[in-house]
Scaffold this motif. Sequence first.
Motif, PDB file in Angstrom:
ATOM      1  N   PRO A   1       0.792  -1.140   0.277  1.00 10.81           N
ATOM      2  CA  PRO A   1       0.132   0.022  -0.005  1.00 10.81           C
ATOM      3  C   PRO A   1       0.968   1.339  -0.102  1.00 10.81           C
ATOM      4  O   PRO A   1       1.771   1.118   0.633  1.00 10.81           O
ATOM      5  CB  PRO A   1      -0.901  -0.221   1.168  1.00 10.81           C
ATOM      6  N   LYS A   2       0.465   2.373  -0.833  1.00 11.84           N
ATOM      7  CA  LYS A   2       1.195   3.426  -0.817  1.00 11.84           C
ATOM      8  C   LYS A   2       1.513   4.209   0.683  1.00 11.84           C
ATOM      9  O   LYS A   2       2.466   4.557   0.926  1.00 11.84           O
ATOM     10  CB  LYS A   2       0.629   4.547  -1.787  1.00 11.84           C
ATOM     11  N   GLY A   3       0.507   4.090   1.477  1.00 16.71           N
ATOM     12  CA  GLY A   3       0.628   4.371   2.687  1.00 16.71           C
ATOM     13  C   GLY A   3       1.734   3.763   3.720  1.00 16.71           C
ATOM     14  O   GLY A   3       2.647   4.264   4.402  1.00 16.71           O
ATOM     15  N   PHE A   4       1.938   2.433   3.538  1.00 13.93           N
ATOM     16  CA  PHE A   4       3.024   1.607   4.186  1.00 13.93           C
ATOM     17  C   PHE A   4       4.391   2.125   3.579  1.00 13.93           C
ATOM     18  O   PHE A   4       5.424   2.196   4.162  1.00 13.93           O
ATOM     19  CB  PHE A   4       2.733   0.231   3.778  1.00 13.93           C
ATOM     20  N   SER A   5       4.442   2.169   2.001  1.00 16.73           N
ATOM     21  CA  SER A   5       5.542   2.713   1.522  1.00 16.73           C
ATOM     22  C   SER A   5       6.183   4.145   1.928  1.00 16.73           C
ATOM     23  O   SER A   5       7.126   4.152   2.301  1.00 16.73           O
ATOM     24  CB  SER A   5       5.671   2.628   0.037  1.00 16.73           C
ATOM     25  N   ALA A   6       5.219   4.807   1.972  1.00 16.55           N
ATOM     26  CA  ALA A   6       5.571   6.373   2.224  1.00 16.55           C
ATOM     27  C   ALA A   6       6.065   6.492   3.760  1.00 16.55           C
ATOM     28  O   ALA A   6       7.093   6.993   3.980  1.00 16.55           O
ATOM     29  CB  ALA A   6       4.483   7.050   1.990  1.00 16.55           C
ATOM     30  N   SER A   7       5.412   5.490   4.570  1.00 20.46           N
ATOM     31  CA  SER A   7       5.750   5.611   6.199  1.00 20.46           C
ATOM     32  C   SER A   7       7.039   4.984   6.328  1.00 20.46           C
ATOM     33  O   SER A   7       7.952   5.570   6.965  1.00 20.46           O
ATOM     34  CB  SER A   7       4.906   4.549   6.703  1.00 20.46           C
ATOM     35  N   VAL A   8       7.373   3.897   5.611  1.00 23.75           N
ATOM     36  CA  VAL A   8       8.833   3.364   5.721  1.00 23.75           C
ATOM     37  C   VAL A   8       9.901   4.234   5.386  1.00 23.75           C
ATOM     38  O   VAL A   8      10.729   4.548   6.033  1.00 23.75           O
ATOM     39  CB  VAL A   8       8.747   1.960   4.714  1.00 23.75           C
ATOM     40  N   ILE A   9       9.684   4.871   4.169  1.00 23.49           N
ATOM     41  CA  ILE A   9      10.866   5.850   3.351  1.00 23.49           C
ATOM     42  C   ILE A   9      10.651   7.010   4.425  1.00 23.49           C
ATOM     43  O   ILE A   9      11.642   7.460   4.679  1.00 23.49           O
ATOM     44  CB  ILE A   9      10.278   6.069   2.078  1.00 23.49           C
ATOM     45  N   ALA A  10       9.664   7.610   4.924  1.00 22.12           N
ATOM     46  CA  ALA A  10       9.904   8.636   5.734  1.00 22.12           C
ATOM     47  C   ALA A  10      10.256   8.608   6.902  1.00 22.12           C
ATOM     48  O   ALA A  10      11.244   9.322   7.303  1.00 22.12           O
ATOM     49  CB  ALA A  10       8.339   9.304   5.681  1.00 22.12           C
ATOM     50  N   PHE A  11      10.235   7.571   7.776  1.00 22.95           N
ATOM     51  CA  PHE A  11      10.562   7.356   9.073  1.00 22.95           C
ATOM     52  C   PHE A  11      11.810   6.743   9.075  1.00 22.95           C
ATOM     53  O   PHE A  11      12.705   7.188   9.923  1.00 22.95           O
ATOM     54  CB  PHE A  11       9.718   6.632   9.998  1.00 22.95           C
ATOM     55  N   SER A  12      12.503   6.125   7.995  1.00 21.62           N
ATOM     56  CA  SER A  12      13.832   5.820   7.923  1.00 21.62           C
ATOM     57  C   SER A  12      14.730   6.860   7.573  1.00 21.62           C
ATOM     58  O   SER A  12      15.762   6.775   7.800  1.00 21.62           O
ATOM     59  CB  SER A  12      13.889   4.627   6.938  1.00 21.62           C
ATOM     60  N   SER A  13      14.411   7.834   6.980  1.00 17.80           N
ATOM     61  CA  SER A  13      14.890   8.886   6.695  1.00 17.80           C
ATOM     62  C   SER A  13      15.367   9.770   7.695  1.00 17.80           C
ATOM     63  O   SER A  13      16.288  10.744   7.725  1.00 17.80           O
ATOM     64  CB  SER A  13      14.334   9.807   5.621  1.00 17.80           C
ATOM     65  N   THR A  14      14.578   9.657   9.026  1.00 19.05           N
ATOM     66  CA  THR A  14      15.038  10.577  10.318  1.00 19.05           C
ATOM     67  C   THR A  14      16.263   9.946  10.955  1.00 19.05           C
ATOM     68  O   THR A  14      16.630  10.527  11.947  1.00 19.05           O
ATOM     69  CB  THR A  14      13.726  10.350  11.122  1.00 19.05           C
ATOM     70  N   ILE A  15      17.014   8.778  10.342  1.00 15.15           N
ATOM     71  CA  ILE A  15      18.139   8.430  11.109  1.00 15.15           C
ATOM     72  C   ILE A  15      18.972   9.668  11.327  1.00 15.15           C
ATOM     73  O   ILE A  15      19.420  10.318  10.052  1.00 15.15           O
ATOM     74  CB  ILE A  15      18.843   7.408  10.392  1.00 15.15           C
TER      75      ILE A  15
ATOM     76  N   TRP B   1      -0.956   4.415   8.240  1.00 13.54           N
ATOM     77  CA  TRP B   1       0.036   3.520   8.104  1.00 13.54           C
ATOM     78  C   TRP B   1       1.233   3.964   9.177  1.00 13.54           C
ATOM     79  O   TRP B   1       2.114   3.146   9.498  1.00 13.54           O
ATOM     80  CB  TRP B   1       0.537   3.159   6.789  1.00 13.54           C
ATOM     81  N   SER B   2       1.307   5.060   9.416  1.00 14.55           N
ATOM     82  CA  SER B   2       2.608   5.596  10.096  1.00 14.55           C
ATOM     83  C   SER B   2       2.840   5.593  11.530  1.00 14.55           C
ATOM     84  O   SER B   2       3.725   5.481  12.209  1.00 14.55           O
ATOM     85  CB  SER B   2       2.890   7.152   9.676  1.00 14.55           C
ATOM     86  N   TRP B   3       1.579   5.068  12.219  1.00 15.03           N
ATOM     87  CA  TRP B   3       1.414   5.134  13.795  1.00 15.03           C
ATOM     88  C   TRP B   3       2.264   4.192  14.404  1.00 15.03           C
ATOM     89  O   TRP B   3       3.195   4.568  15.505  1.00 15.03           O
ATOM     90  CB  TRP B   3      -0.131   5.412  14.383  1.00 15.03           C
TER      91      TRP B   3
END
Length: 426
Positions: free
Chosen positions: A131-145, A392-394
Amino acid sequence: MLTAVALLFFFFLFVSVPVAFALALATIPIFMLGDYMPMTVALQRMYGATQSYPLLAVPFFILAGNLMNSTGITERLLHFARLLTGWMTGGLAQVSIALSAMMGGISGSAVADAAMESRLLGDAMAGRGYPKGFSASVIAFSSTIPPSIGLILFGFVAEVSIGRLLLGGVVPGLLMTLTMLATTAIIARRNGYAPELAERPRAGEVGRAFLSCFWALAFPVFLLVGFRYGFFTATEAGAIVVVYALIVGVFMHRELTFGRFLKAMEDSVCDIGMVMLIVAMGAVLGHALTIEQAPHAIAVFLTDFAGERYLTLFVVLIIVFLAGTIMEATVNVLLLTPLVLPSLVLAGFDPVHVGVLMIILVTMGGNTPPVGVIMYTVCGILKCSFTEFIRWSWPFLAAMLALVAIMALFPQVVLFLPDWVMGPAR
């Protein structure tokens, strides 16, 4: 007066005035209604904010990151990340996380990493049925390293060793990577997302992929060794790393053409101009807040928690996170650091510990409404609705906040590496 400044600032943000100009325009009441801050002082503050030796590290690291990305580094890292994590449940999502962990030490910008990965992996993840929400959440939160630019700006504002800050972000970055991998695996298993690779790759294949991106992976180690033995300061490291990136691009990978070099310079000028304009304008508002005794007001508020060190810390971290949801990370660092850091240092907390936690939280705020810069960037590229992203992000947000709480309670998670490499702070 502080209320008028705050209302003006948020009004300008609401009507889509660029952040840098919103910062400057918000000080209008102090110029018009007060006689203690003439326009000449504002101009002096803008000029003075850019005349800092430690701040030179920012343009150098931005240029180095863009040069590294123009030498085929990204493609090599993507292949290596695929071999490392593609066999795990939710394989392509895990690849995105591994790539973010490696890119976090190179590009130094969470938004840039998120945008790059959205373009690289977005279509492929959609093709795997994510799902787009899952893909977007993974990419967005992993970028905060922990990105290096945020830590450099914090060190500039707080007058803290940038070398210690960069080293302090290493262990938290590794823990954030493991947390993201575990959370993604749980979600992927529940939804039946298949691995990217049918079986684990052979050691030889992984070894060849490692060698292909050796010069990129050696970049953080190069910095660590330099800081450990005092070969260079963080500012000098930025200049050396630019030379390093040029050598890798021209002589090692032989992919840095003149056209790519010009494109890297063009992108760097835009990025540096944006950051430095925010720094200059933020200095004006920061001075205005100091004149209006905002730091004193914050200190008085925090004295209500006197004797409760960790309660004070968590109150500040909550304020920082909430601020991150409504303001861009760079602005938060420039404005909040002088307001909250003195009280925490007085309470006995190490500024490196506080700085790493603040950078993680304000960057993570870019994934939450109403002003989530990273969220808007990823959702725009992937054409994902904000509602689906939030749904998906919570789990990722909850996992990351829990990890930050652990790092807040156990400072040595952050301070172990700086103390070991550079010795305890004096």
